[in-house]
Write an enzyme that holds these catalytic residues in place. Sequence first.
Site, short mmCIF file in Angstrom:
data_model
loop_
_atom_site.label_atom_id
_atom_site.label_comp_id
_atom_site.label_asym_id
_atom_site.label_seq_id
_atom_site.Cartn_x
_atom_site.Cartn_y
_atom_site.Cartn_z
N TYR A 1 8.42 -20.97 -1.41
CA TYR A 1 9.31 -19.96 -0.83
C TYR A 1 10.40 -20.60 0.01
O TYR A 1 11.54 -20.13 0.03
CB TYR A 1 8.51 -18.95 0.00
CG TYR A 1 7.74 -17.97 -0.86
CD1 TYR A 1 8.39 -16.91 -1.50
CD2 TYR A 1 6.38 -18.10 -1.06
CE1 TYR A 1 7.70 -16.01 -2.29
CE2 TYR A 1 5.67 -17.20 -1.85
CZ TYR A 1 6.34 -16.16 -2.47
OH TYR A 1 5.66 -15.27 -3.26
N ARG B 1 -5.49 -8.16 -0.33
CA ARG B 1 -4.38 -7.23 -0.10
C ARG B 1 -4.85 -5.79 0.08
O ARG B 1 -4.12 -4.86 -0.27
CB ARG B 1 -3.35 -7.32 -1.25
CG ARG B 1 -2.94 -8.75 -1.60
CD ARG B 1 -2.23 -9.44 -0.46
NE ARG B 1 -1.05 -8.75 -0.04
CZ ARG B 1 0.15 -8.92 -0.57
NH1 ARG B 1 0.32 -9.76 -1.54
NH2 ARG B 1 1.18 -8.24 -0.11
N ARG C 1 -1.36 -1.77 1.04
CA ARG C 1 -0.79 -1.67 -0.29
C ARG C 1 -1.06 -0.33 -0.93
O ARG C 1 -0.21 0.20 -1.63
CB ARG C 1 -1.31 -2.80 -1.19
CG ARG C 1 -0.28 -3.88 -1.38
CD ARG C 1 -0.62 -4.76 -2.51
NE ARG C 1 0.48 -5.67 -2.85
CZ ARG C 1 0.36 -6.66 -3.71
NH1 ARG C 1 -0.80 -6.88 -4.28
NH2 ARG C 1 1.39 -7.40 -4.00
N ARG D 1 3.66 2.88 8.23
CA ARG D 1 4.79 2.06 7.80
C ARG D 1 6.11 2.82 7.95
O ARG D 1 7.13 2.25 8.31
CB ARG D 1 4.53 1.65 6.36
CG ARG D 1 5.62 0.98 5.63
CD ARG D 1 5.72 -0.48 5.98
NE ARG D 1 6.53 -1.16 4.99
CZ ARG D 1 7.82 -0.91 4.79
NH1 ARG D 1 8.44 -0.04 5.54
NH2 ARG D 1 8.48 -1.56 3.85
N ASP E 1 1.53 -11.68 7.02
CA ASP E 1 1.96 -12.22 5.73
C ASP E 1 1.90 -13.74 5.79
O ASP E 1 1.96 -14.32 6.87
CB ASP E 1 3.38 -11.77 5.37
CG ASP E 1 3.64 -11.94 3.87
OD1 ASP E 1 3.26 -11.05 3.10
OD2 ASP E 1 4.18 -12.99 3.48
O1 CP3 Z 1 -4.64 -8.81 2.39
C1 CP3 Z 1 -4.06 -8.01 3.14
O2 CP3 Z 1 -4.01 -6.81 2.88
C2 CP3 Z 1 -3.47 -8.51 4.45
C3 CP3 Z 1 -2.08 -8.67 4.47
C4 CP3 Z 1 -1.32 -9.58 3.51
C5 CP3 Z 1 0.04 -9.31 3.17
N1 CP3 Z 1 0.49 -10.35 2.41
C6 CP3 Z 1 0.81 -8.11 3.60
C7 CP3 Z 1 2.03 -7.72 2.88
C8 CP3 Z 1 -1.68 -10.79 2.89
C9 CP3 Z 1 -2.98 -11.52 2.88
C10 CP3 Z 1 -0.51 -11.27 2.21
C11 CP3 Z 1 -0.47 -12.54 1.47
C12 CP3 Z 1 0.69 -12.90 0.68
N2 CP3 Z 1 2.00 -12.60 0.90
C13 CP3 Z 1 0.64 -13.72 -0.47
C14 CP3 Z 1 -0.61 -14.36 -1.00
C15 CP3 Z 1 -1.44 -13.46 -1.81
C16 CP3 Z 1 -0.89 -13.11 -3.15
O3 CP3 Z 1 -0.62 -11.92 -3.36
O4 CP3 Z 1 -0.75 -14.01 -4.00
C17 CP3 Z 1 1.96 -13.85 -0.96
C18 CP3 Z 1 2.37 -14.63 -2.18
C19 CP3 Z 1 2.81 -13.15 -0.07
C20 CP3 Z 1 4.28 -13.04 -0.12
C21 CP3 Z 1 4.74 -11.64 -0.24
N3 CP3 Z 1 4.67 -10.71 0.80
C22 CP3 Z 1 5.31 -10.98 -1.35
C23 CP3 Z 1 5.55 -11.63 -2.70
C24 CP3 Z 1 5.58 -9.65 -1.00
C25 CP3 Z 1 6.26 -8.56 -1.80
C26 CP3 Z 1 5.38 -7.87 -2.76
C27 CP3 Z 1 4.12 -7.24 -2.17
O5 CP3 Z 1 3.13 -7.91 -2.16
O6 CP3 Z 1 4.18 -6.11 -1.68
C28 CP3 Z 1 5.14 -9.49 0.35
C29 CP3 Z 1 5.22 -8.25 1.13
C30 CP3 Z 1 3.99 -7.76 1.80
N4 CP3 Z 1 2.99 -8.52 2.36
C31 CP3 Z 1 3.65 -6.40 1.96
C32 CP3 Z 1 2.42 -6.37 2.65
C33 CP3 Z 1 1.68 -5.15 3.09
C34 CP3 Z 1 4.50 -5.21 1.50
C35 CP3 Z 1 5.57 -4.96 2.50
C36 CP3 Z 1 5.91 -3.52 2.67
O7 CP3 Z 1 5.10 -2.75 3.25
O8 CP3 Z 1 7.02 -3.17 2.27
#
Ligand code: CP3
Length: 346
Positions: free
Chosen positions: A153, A26, A30, A39, A76
């Site tokens: 999900y 991530r 983030r 963003r 994602d």
């Molecule tokens: O690794 C990276 O930086 C690449 C991008 C990436 C995202 N999500 C971008 C994202 C990756 C590899 C993921 C994987 C992901 N997404 C997982 C598996 C990894 C883990 O954390 O266990 C899961 C479970 C998700 C589902 C998900 N997506 C959730 C639960 C959330 C909300 C909370 C959070 O993580 O911010 C997301 C949103 C998300 N995915 C964001 C990003 C940059 C935030 C969205 C925003 O900018 O508002």
Amino acid sequence: MQLKNDLLLRAARGEKVERTPVWLMRQAGRILPEYREVRASVSGFIELAKTPALAAEVTLQPVDILGVDAAIIFSDILVIPEAMGLPYEMVEKRGPYFPKTIASIEEVKKLRIASPEEDLNYVLEAIKITKKELDGRVPLIGFAGCPWTIFCYMIEGSGSKTFSKARKMLYREPEMARVLLDKITQSTIDYLKAQIAAGADIVQIFDSWAGILPPEQYNTFSLSYIQQICDAIDEVPVTVFAKGAFFARSEMAKLNCETIGLDWNMKIGESRQMIGEDKTLQGNLDPCALYGSSKEVASATRNMLDQFGNSRHIANLGHGVYPDIDPKMVKVFVETVKDYSTKLRA
Ligand code: CP3
């Protein structure tokens, strides 16, 4: 194209490395103010992910700013349900939400196998742009969710502490669960292969909700599908990260993959013993360790590296980096890995 820095790929394959490669789960989107700026220029996460030039831009930021040894494509894991016919929303500060969920076999039957070229072309385009802009500086990681985590999900419709709806289905409707898991697995294989064809140099599957299943159910409803994916991908190295699956480490040793990710609960020495010398281990500093001072971060990082020793290792955190962690501390982590592991491997 020849990579200038292929440490990650060599470490994944178990070849000799001058130092331990490092990246963070991530890392894209983030923690960086530079990300937040991009963003803010769009309506939200989904628009950003679906605009290939911007997705590529935020994928490159951690490489430029943090000095990590790999880029991971900005997207994602939830793009797969959408490509199968189940769209999601990203609710600000709360996370993913599916307006429609899956509750019956009829609904499972209506889902399609994702067609990456049609439904996920925006990710493939982002990969192509990223590869061009990386110009061989570091490898690009492609990824997908593991079928079990995606299933959670699709049934639950959002995050959950227990995912008890999804788990209930394993008891009440195991056949339906299998049909759905099969469809997700097929979609995921096609999707990962398309990412590789577009330029991904290595792929990782995230089983974020591995830890909520009892061991036997984990074998039946998650590992067997992970195995199908590993068996289907032979073009590039594969990493499996199953958060909380400490109980499945000996089984995971048998997977046809190069690297196993460890979370921060897993003891390093014990994991090495259970998994053996023939796999690379990735991880596993507690993400919260990065809330410490520079001195503490450096010391925790060295301690982790000492425990992995000179064995096959890719340095990372034990889960994704938390949004409020200071990028400066991430840099301390990255630089400590680079300096200290050079000495360790000399
Ligand atoms: O690794 C990276 O930086 C690449 C991008 C990436 C995202 N999500 C971008 C994202 C990756 C590899 C993921 C994987 C992901 N997404 C997982 C598996 C990894 C883990 O954390 O266990 C899961 C479970 C998700 C589902 C998900 N997506 C959730 C639960 C959330 C909300 C909370 C959070 O993580 O911010 C997301 C949103 C998300 N995915 C964001 C990003 C940059 C935030 C969205 C925003 O900018 O508002």
